[in-house]
Write an enzyme that holds these catalytic residues in place. Structure first.
Site, PDB file in Angstrom:
ATOM      1  CG  HIS A  86      -0.090  -4.061  -9.638  1.00 54.98           C
ATOM      2  ND1 HIS A  86       0.153  -2.719  -9.530  1.00 54.98           N
ATOM      3  CD2 HIS A  86      -0.414  -4.278 -10.929  1.00 54.98           C
ATOM      4  CE1 HIS A  86      -0.025  -2.144 -10.706  1.00 54.98           C
ATOM      5  NE2 HIS A  86      -0.366  -3.065 -11.577  1.00 54.98           N
ATOM      6  CG  HIS A 144       4.629  -3.009  -8.732  1.00 56.33           C
ATOM      7  ND1 HIS A 144       4.819  -2.090  -7.721  1.00 56.33           N
ATOM      8  CD2 HIS A 144       3.306  -3.023  -8.985  1.00 56.33           C
ATOM      9  CE1 HIS A 144       3.654  -1.570  -7.389  1.00 56.33           C
ATOM     10  NE2 HIS A 144       2.722  -2.111  -8.126  1.00 56.33           N
ATOM     11  CB  CYS A 152       2.281   0.379 -10.056  1.00 58.90           C
ATOM     12  SG  CYS A 152       0.699   1.115  -9.684  1.00 58.90           S
ATOM     13  CE  LYS A 202      -9.722  -7.498  -7.975  1.00 56.54           C
ATOM     14  NZ  LYS A 202      -9.938  -6.358  -7.107  1.00 56.54           N
ATOM     15  CD  GLN A 224      -0.620  -1.181  -0.823  1.00 54.59           C
ATOM     16  OE1 GLN A 224       0.022  -0.860  -1.818  1.00 54.59           O
ATOM     17  NE2 GLN A 224      -1.832  -1.661  -0.886  1.00 54.59           N
ATOM     18  CG  ASP A 226       3.106  -2.027  -3.616  1.00 52.36           C
ATOM     19  OD1 ASP A 226       2.606  -3.042  -4.132  1.00 52.36           O
ATOM     20  OD2 ASP A 226       3.025  -0.891  -4.117  1.00 52.36           O
ATOM     21  NE  ARG A 274      -4.017   3.832  -2.513  1.00 55.53           N
ATOM     22  CZ  ARG A 274      -4.098   2.514  -2.692  1.00 55.53           C
ATOM     23  NH1 ARG A 274      -5.186   1.868  -2.332  1.00 55.53           N
ATOM     24  NH2 ARG A 274      -3.093   1.860  -3.223  1.00 55.53           N
TER      25      ARG A 274
END
Length: 597
Positions: free
Chosen positions: A471, A345, A294, A425, A341, A343, A323
RNA sequence: GCCAACGUAGCUCAGUGGUAGAGCAGCAGUUUCGUAAACUGCAGGUCGUGGGUUCGAUCCCCACCGUUGGCUCCA
């Protein structure tokens, strides 16, 4: 009711388990398991008089009890405890509940700080109750919910021990937990234990090795190595998602892997997430590997001026994330330290939130259907106490998410206070082979990052406004997804995702050339085929292909050569007989095209 | 990170205070077979790593690394 009930029994007769409604069955099992926990506690106290009791709830498929003891339990302790429990069950004494005053309760557990704490937590308007069995030899603070007598615990087994923090908080003392399972009949328990064993056969770590997909090495703990076949699955998933992105209006971007930590100071990760980040020093500057995409997307957004007409902007990123996860929580592919991911945004106006979330869930449902995930749990998480953003913002976003879920009509749960500090979320959970749930999808509204990065767009009145950032990930971490998918399908990947779709099985060496010719034809048609030309018996070759979970086996011998055919066998063991090679190619191609499961 | 168990050949596992075995896989040969394991032979291990105890450690002790099961499904 049976005729025998005309004789009035002294006690109301218990209904047979199978005559109970599903709700009653669930309640009975809970009571049974909780009662087993009582009996367990009694047995532990007999053998370890110094043990302090804490809590012993029923759980899915069983129960546990947490004890504060001098030393951890050993496997030998478990069998000794089990023996004690059996004695107590044979004695078949009644569970007796009684109400006590708060003072009396405190008196009864005077030497037990945990029980004291529990009593403190009981609301004033609730009764405090104790439950005893073994004719009063065992007595415990307990909310209730038991079977009538210990004898009803006919089938139980202690399974494992574990350390567990009091109330799950690391700052609290570590207790020793004993897990057990209990069922209404021995047969039911046998079935359960067998299922448990079978689930282990579906463990993605086991299947992943067997199928030659990936492995781990202590040179890179919690970082998977994907072998060629695993990499194929991985890349094919990415391609699949890219296909969806093309239709659902996402734009893929590529962003850096590591950043000067100034970025993470702006995003807030430096203050809140640094424990999980890999840091390094370059040119005397502090850098960090990105744990999320992000911030880089916020940077990308901020690099140009945006009109309200451009929104929504959807940046998709297959960037690798790192991570640091605690060593005790990593597990196979489902929890790793480096992953990618699917992923993305979305930067949009407040009034676009509902549409964006809706479009995302459309895409997510489409993909989950392709993979056969039919028991996905949707959880809507609402504002926590600690949060950023105005109440108006939260009101708008929460009601937008809820409205989307309502309108779609599917089931969902609501978790008050479980939202991120930056926004509400929706999370999507899918179970693995052992029934443990993993989060795959998520869609999170974020009021925080746009603020921190001072993101704006120009509205119709030429004024600057703050966009909302969303996200979202559908499959989530591809690593985890592959792990969960393997367990979900028992390793039986659909044809389109299968690294080896078919294995040619020549019956004798003289059939090898033909097998290669067929393989070549199939490869030209875009199919992934191997030939097993080993000097083995056909049975062995079939077994080998079965273990690798290869979708189809094409057996070729004299008869097939005659007819330009192959005998088609599925990995489910079905023998479809000799089929013309052209037909086989058409059939498999169709199956790939349709993403058949 | 914390608690526990585990770490022996590529895989699954056995084993003992006197430097290790089996099955499968691998390799070589034989076999050429009709829907989940042919036969024979060979080769393969610094017993996770580092210390310590001991005449001697894969085994006992300590530390570390890794893996696995757990660490609010609340009296």
């Amino acid at each position: 009711m049976a005729a025998s009930d005309q004789q009035v029994p002294t006690k109301p007769k218990r209904k047979r388990f199978r005559d109970l409604s599903p709700e009653q069955q669930a309640e009975y099992r809970d009571n049974l398991r909780h009662s087993a926990a009582h009996v367990l506690a009694e047995a532990v106290l007999k053998l370890f008089p110094e043990a302090k009791l804490t809590i012993g709830p029923p759980i899915r498929d069983g129960f546990y009890y947490d004890f504060d003891v001098e030393r951890p339990f050993t496997p030998d302790d478990l069998s000794a405890i089990e023996k004690e429990m059996q004695a107590s069950i044979r004695a078949n004494t009644a569970f007796v509940e009684r109400e006590v005053s708060r003072d009396e309760a405190r008196e009864l557990v005077a030497d037990n700080r945990y029980k004291q704490e529990l009593i403190d937590g009981i609301p004033e308007d609730e009764k405090v109750t104790f439950t005893s069995h073994s004719n009063g030899a065992f007595d415990d603070l307990c909310r209730g919910g038991h079977v009538d007598t210990t004898g009803q615990i006919s089938a139980f087994k202690l399974l494992s021990t574990a350390g567990a923090y009091w109330r799950g908080t690391e700052a609290n003392p570590m207790l020793q937990r004993i897990y057990g399972t209990a069922w209404e009949s021995r047969d039911k328990m046998r079935v359960y234990l067998k299922q448990r064993e079978q689930a282990q056969q579906r463990d993605h770590r086991r299947l992943g090795a067997q199928m030659g997909l990936f492995f781990f090495d202590q040179l890179a703990p919690a970082n998977p190595f994907f072998r060629p076949k695993g990499a194929f699955v991985y890349n094919t998933l990415v391609d699949y998602v890219r296909g969806l992105y093309q239709r659902y209006g996402y734009d893929e971007v590529i962003t850096p892997q590591m950043f000067n930590t100034d970025l993470f100071k702006t995003s807030g990760h430096y203050d809140n997430y640094i424990e999980n980040m890999y840091m390094l020093e370059i040119d005397e500057q502090e850098y960090g590997m990105k744990p999320m995409n992000c911030p880089s997307h916020a940077v990308m957004y901020s690099k140009s001026l945006h009109s309200y007409r451009e929104l929504p902007i959807r940046y998709a990123d297959f960037g690798r994330l790192h991570r640091y996860e605690l060593s005790g929580v990593t597990a196979g592919l489902t929890r790793v330290r480096s992953f990618v991911q699917d992923d993305a945004h979305i930067f949009c106006r407040e009034d676009q939130i509902a549409d964006e979330v809706n479009g995302f869930i459309d895409m997510l449902n489409e993909s989950y259907e392709v993979f056969g995930f039919d028991s996905t749990r949707f959880v809507l998480s609402l504002r926590p106490d600690k949060r950023v953003g105005s109440d108006e913002l939260w009101d708008g976003a929460e009601s937008a998410l809820e409205a989307v879920l309502q309108e779609r009509g599917g089931e969902f749960e609501t978790a008050e206070g479980e939202g991120a500090f930056y926004g509400p979320k929706i999370d999507m959970f899918v179970p693995d082979a052992l029934g443990r749930e993993w989060q795959l999808g998520t869609v999170q509204i974020d009021f925080n990052q746009p603020e921190r990065f001072d993101l704006t767009y120009v509205n119709a009145e030429s004024d600057r406004e703050r966009p909302v950032m969303i996200h979202r990930a559908m499959l989530g971490s591809l690593e985890r997804f592959i792990g969960v998918l393997i367990e979900h399908l028992g390793g039986n990947l659909p044809l389109w995702l299968s690294p080896t779709q078919a294995m040619l099985v020549p019956i004798a060496d003289r059939h090898n050339d033909y097998a290669y010719a067929v393989a070549s034809k199939m490869r030209n048609a875009g199919l992934r085929v191997e030939v097993n030309d080993a000097s083995e018996r056909m049975n062995a070759k079939i077994r080998d292909a079965q273990l690798q979970k290869i979708n189809y086996m094409l057996v070729v011998g004299d008869r097939e050569i005659e007819d330009d055919a192959a005998a088609l066998r599925t990995r489910t063991g079905e023998n479809l007989g000799a089929i013309k090679v052209e037909e086989i190619i058409a059939k498999l191609t169709e199956e790939v095209k349709n993403l058949t499961l």
